[in-house]
Design a protein around this motif. Structure first.
Motif, short mmCIF file in Angstrom:
data_model
loop_
_atom_site.label_atom_id
_atom_site.label_comp_id
_atom_site.label_asym_id
_atom_site.label_seq_id
_atom_site.Cartn_x
_atom_site.Cartn_y
_atom_site.Cartn_z
N PRO A 191 68.52 -11.47 27.14
CA PRO A 191 67.70 -10.72 26.18
C PRO A 191 66.29 -10.51 26.73
CG PRO A 191 67.95 -13.00 25.47
CD PRO A 191 68.86 -12.82 26.65
N VAL A 192 65.79 -9.29 26.65
CA VAL A 192 64.44 -9.00 27.15
C VAL A 192 63.49 -8.85 25.96
CG1 VAL A 192 64.89 -6.50 27.35
CG2 VAL A 192 63.06 -7.56 28.70
N TRP A 193 62.34 -9.51 26.10
CA TRP A 193 61.31 -9.51 25.04
C TRP A 193 60.05 -8.89 25.64
CZ3 TRP A 193 62.86 -11.70 20.38
CH2 TRP A 193 64.01 -12.52 20.41
N PRO A 194 59.67 -7.70 25.20
CA PRO A 194 58.53 -6.99 25.81
C PRO A 194 57.25 -7.11 25.01
CG PRO A 194 59.77 -5.48 24.47
CD PRO A 194 60.39 -6.86 24.25
N THR A 195 56.14 -6.78 25.67
CA THR A 195 54.90 -6.52 24.96
C THR A 195 54.39 -5.14 25.39
OG1 THR A 195 52.70 -7.38 24.37
CG2 THR A 195 53.37 -7.62 26.67
N LEU A 196 53.53 -4.56 24.57
CA LEU A 196 53.08 -3.18 24.80
C LEU A 196 51.91 -3.15 25.78
CD1 LEU A 196 53.53 -0.20 23.49
CD2 LEU A 196 51.38 -0.72 22.33
N GLY A 197 52.05 -2.39 26.86
CA GLY A 197 50.94 -2.15 27.78
C GLY A 197 50.28 -0.81 27.50
N ASN A 198 49.15 -0.55 28.17
CA ASN A 198 48.44 0.70 27.92
C ASN A 198 49.27 1.92 28.34
OD1 ASN A 198 47.59 -0.82 30.35
ND2 ASN A 198 46.70 1.14 30.97
N HIS A 199 50.07 1.79 29.39
CA HIS A 199 50.90 2.93 29.81
C HIS A 199 52.05 3.16 28.83
CE1 HIS A 199 48.94 3.95 33.63
NE2 HIS A 199 48.60 2.67 33.63
N ASP A 200 52.66 2.09 28.34
CA ASP A 200 53.69 2.24 27.30
C ASP A 200 53.08 2.91 26.07
OD1 ASP A 200 55.60 0.44 28.79
OD2 ASP A 200 53.98 -0.97 28.35
N GLY A 201 51.79 2.57 25.84
CA GLY A 201 51.08 3.11 24.68
C GLY A 201 50.88 4.61 24.73
N GLY A 202 51.10 5.20 25.93
CA GLY A 202 50.99 6.66 26.05
C GLY A 202 52.04 7.41 25.25
N SER A 203 53.15 6.71 24.91
CA SER A 203 54.23 7.36 24.15
C SER A 203 54.62 6.54 22.93
CB SER A 203 55.46 7.56 25.04
OG SER A 203 55.17 8.36 26.15
N ALA A 204 53.70 5.71 22.45
CA ALA A 204 54.04 4.86 21.30
C ALA A 204 52.80 4.61 20.45
CB ALA A 204 54.61 3.52 21.77
N ASP A 205 53.04 4.28 19.19
CA ASP A 205 51.94 4.01 18.27
C ASP A 205 52.25 2.74 17.48
OD1 ASP A 205 49.45 4.88 16.75
OD2 ASP A 205 50.90 4.72 15.12
N SER A 206 51.37 1.74 17.59
CA SER A 206 51.67 0.44 16.97
C SER A 206 51.54 0.46 15.45
CB SER A 206 50.76 -0.64 17.55
OG SER A 206 51.11 -0.91 18.89
#
Ligand code: FE2
Length: 434
Positions: A191-206
């Protein structure tokens, strides 16, 4: 006649090729995964993608040739999400994924999950940690292969991704190339558990938990895997035996000391009775790599805010290890406490142990369980590229400009950490004991 026969043969041959092509492209292909999410001691979420909509079935059992149980979710989808519940803890299950009518992937010795131990149960645990891995190139592949060669049959139980998992803006196509095409075997087993980076944040909104990152990952919001319910996938916690993991969002969530994330963090730390507490987020509180944690303007002040506002909460709560990425290097601190300012404000008394932390050297870092004091901070942002820097933050024992990843082994009162570079060499290591 002969000529006629041969052209009929050619026509039939061409038709059968066309039919088989049509057959394959009409919803019979798994185009992503399967991958495992939100593992607990009695459940797991299995996800995969198909090229056409179809029903969602996971078949599973104690050996790959007898998948005698199944789980499904309603409707027809291309992105499949199936929760499998009622499992035994600490148990390996083999599985396949597909539709009501057929299995499309798995059902072999390579597709299995192992449920987490019961919360509170002691069990040797291996954790694999990668950061800024999203380059989708040979660097990432080498780091992955070096870890797989090192870990061999033992495998990892838990896998953390420290953000910037897919360059450049975390789109779905970039996630396909940087994550699903790079780590297919491991995604199907750990199982992979991620956290949000600034580059991931380019296509996502927390705030709205929307966009590619939030679409791809299924993360616990209600404490399903242990820990305090956070109500959001942006930050969450989970337990694995006697290890408690906390994921924070340093990129796109309020980092104030009285913000919702900080309040939840305090409550979560108050609640846990785990032996070991590991926290991970993207922006490093201490770095002199491709980012500089002494510069309040670097990364919009996120590094300074995490250090000033969040570190006091982590340290008061007894957190043992903090993993971050963002700088594309490996930087590892001494056992420290109470350093929340710029690097020139570091005092000797804040370094609780100025040795190498190695059993074979100056001795492991000792943490007295009743006092909880002392944390090691690790920047592990070189799993996809290296970017140098002055690499001289005084809080750090090791600052290394090499590709690599971190392996953690926890067994009872002993924790062993290793930085495995892209050639399979151990460039840094340390141990902690309680
Ligand atoms: Fe970053």
């Amino acid at each position: 006649m002969y000529k006629f026969g041969s052209s009929v043969f050619l026509a039939v041959f061409t038709l059968s090729i066309l039919l088989s092509l049509t057959h394959e492209s009409s919803g019979k292909e798994v185009t992503r995964g399967p991958y495992l999410q939100s593992m607990t001691s009695n459940s797991v979420v299995v996800r995969w993608r198909t090229d056409d909509p179809m029903s969602s079935f996971v078949r599973y059992g104690s050996n790959p040739w007898n998948l005698d149980q199944s789980a499904s979710s309603p409707g027809y989808h291309t992105d499949h999400v199936v929760q499998v519940s009622g499992l035994k803890s600490g148990t390996r299950y083999y599985y396949s994924v597909g539709s009501r009518n057929e299995s499309l992937a798995g059902g072999n010795g390579k597709h299995f999950w192992t449920t987490a131990p019961q919360i509170g149960q002691r069990q040797p645990t291996r954790i694999w940690i990668i950061g800024d891995s999203g380059t989708a190139n040979d660097n990432a592949r080498m780091v992955y292969q070096a870890f797989r060669t090192w870990t061999r049959m033992r495998g990892a139980d838990v896998w953390l991704m420290l953000g910037d998992n897919a360059y450049n803006t975390g789109t779905d196509a970039e996630y396909q190339k940087a994550v699903f095409d790079i780590y297919p075997e491991m995604l199907g087993q750990v199982p992979v558990w991620p956290t949000l980076g600034n580059h991931d944040g380019g296509s996502a909104d927390s705030e709205t938990q929307s966009g590619v990152y939030y679409d791809i990952f299924t993360l616990p919001t209600q404490g399903q895997a242990g820990g305090m319910p956070s109500g959001t996938e942006a930050y969450y916690s989970f337990d694995h035996g006697r290890v408690h993991f906390i994921c924070l969002d340093s990129h796109d969530t309020n980092r104030d000391s009285n913000g919702a994330m900080a309040k939840w963090l305090e409550a979560d730390l108050n609640e846990t009775t785990a032996d070991w507490i590991i926290t991970f987020f993207h922006h490093p509180p201490y770095t002199k790599g491709s980012h500089n944690s002494d510069n309040p303007k670097d990364s919009g002040g996120r590094m300074v805010e995490m250090r000033e506002n969040i570190l006091p909460i982590l340290e008061a709560g007894g957190v043992d290890l903090v993993f971050t990425g963002h700088s594309h290097s490996y930087e590892r601190s001494f056992l420290v406490h109470g350093h929340y300012g710029f690097s020139d404000s570091l005092e000797k008394s804040m370094i609780l142990n100025s040795g190498d932390g190695r059993i074979s050297g100056d001795g492991a870092y000792q943490k007295e369980t009743n006092k909880h004091v002392g944390t090691v901070y690790v920047v592990a942002g070189s799993s996809g590229k290296i970017s140098g820097g002055s690499l001289d933050h005084p809080v750090n024992f090791a600052s290394i400009n090499e590709l690599g990843s971190v392996a953690l082994d926890i067994d009872g009162p002993t924790l062993k950490a290793k930085f495995i570079n892209n050639e399979g060499s151990i460039s840094d290591w340390f141990e902690m004991q309680k």
